[in-house]
Design an enzyme around this catalytic site. Structure first.
Site: not given
Length: 339
Positions: A164, A237, A332
């Site tokens: 990520r 998320s 994230e």
């Protein structure tokens, strides 16, 4: 080029946070982009680059300048015996890109079906799901540089891709606008069934599933587990899955024998959703903000929540998980504060 004054951003971010842009500039080609920056120099910390608004949390109630690059288009750049390279304009909706690839039997991104957002935002986060990551298929990234005032290209190896993560979240953050991405896809798709629920769906098959079948299953899984931004505000998320040392994992496993885990090169990955759920936050709501009822990793805006309310809720989760497991969660989501 289109300029909108005092524009609401509520429908331009999937959390539905009601921030305002003093100037919202929508540009749909590279020539206009260069012209805009030639005529109107802007400091990076006063500018927000907005794609589909699917992985950001707006803390600022008012942002001086928001720029959206909206050009669409998918073209074939090259074809060899094994792969086809597509160039995808940044304004394309990511799931439309996946649908295009699958319909042309080009493999490598079918597991990334139904991830919200635009193609231009995808490499910034190095989106990933169900055993695939964007960096697996990236050939190059094309972008407009605020410094050179021209279009530049970086090959995959120059993009600093990680979990990520990418160079576009670090040294090039607020320094470039991605205008297109190059994707090298498989002419003879090799299904990735490493994700357990996906493997289980096809374990009794004698032949490998078509990538169209995989896409259908992924869409079904995501619709079952995750909140639809069209129905309830969320950014997907909110936390990264932490990677901890083997020793720390063994200590955790002694107290929680059924903790799920995924070996990595640099340690053991533990699902953040499991940590949050085990800490008692799944489905919990405080005011306008909550952890989603079927996926603790997703924080949702039940309506009217500010960015500060959402981040405060997230910080409470971080603090509680740290206290109970000794594991520090990382966001994230991209938290944006521009003044």
């Amino acid at each position: 080029m289109k300029i909108i004054e005092n524009a609401s951003l509520a429908k331009l971010n999937t959390f539905g946070v009601d921030a305002k842009a003093r100037h919202l500039v929508i540009i749909d080609n590279e020539k206009e982009l260069a012209s805009f920056f030639a005529e109107r120099a802007q400091s990076g910390n006063k500018l927000l680059i907005l794609g589909g608004g699917s992985n950001i949390l707006l803390l600022s109630s008012e942002i001086p300048l928001v720029l959206q690059y909206s050009k669409k288009g998918i073209s074939t750049i090259s074809v060899d015996s094994d792969t086809t390279t597509l160039e995808v304009s940044a304004g394309e909706i990511w799931d439309d890109v996946v649908a295009y690839a699958v319909s042309n039997n080009l493999g490598g991104i079918e597991n990334l079906s139904l991830i919200p957002g635009t193609a231009g935002a995808a490499p910034i986060q190095n989106i990933g799901a169900y055993g695939q990551e964007l960096c697996d298929v990236v050939s190059y990234i094309k972008y407009f540089s605020f410094t050179s005032k021209r279009i530049e290209i970086r090959q995959k190896a120059e993009c600093g891709f990680g979990y990520r993560d990418s160079i576009f979240k670090k040294s090039l953050k607020n320094q470039v606008i991605i205008t297109a991405i190059g994707l090298r896809l498989q002419n003879d798709p090799k299904p990735n069934l490493s994700y357990a629920p996906l493997h289980d769906r096809f374990k009794d098959r004698r032949t490998s599933p078509e990538i169209s079948e995989i896409r259908d299953v992924i869409i079904d899984i995501r619709k079952t587990k995750l909140a639809d931004p069209e129905e309830i505000g969320n950014g997907g998320s909110f936390f990264k899955n932490p990677v901890i040392s083997p020793n720390k994992f063994e200590a955790l496993k002694k107290e929680f024998p059924h903790v799920p885990s995924f070996p990595q090169e640099n340690g053991i990955k533990v699902p953040a959703g499991w940590l949050i759920e085990t800490a008692g936050w799944k489905g919990k709501r405080i005011g306008n903000v909550g952890s989603y009822r079927t996926q603790a990793l997703v924080l949702v805006n039940y309506g009217g929540a500010t960015g500060k309310e959402i981040i405060d809720f997230a910080e409470m989760i971080k603090t509680d998980v740290s206290a109970k497991f000794g594991i520090e969660l990382e966001f994230e989501i991209n938290v944006v504060e521009v003044g």
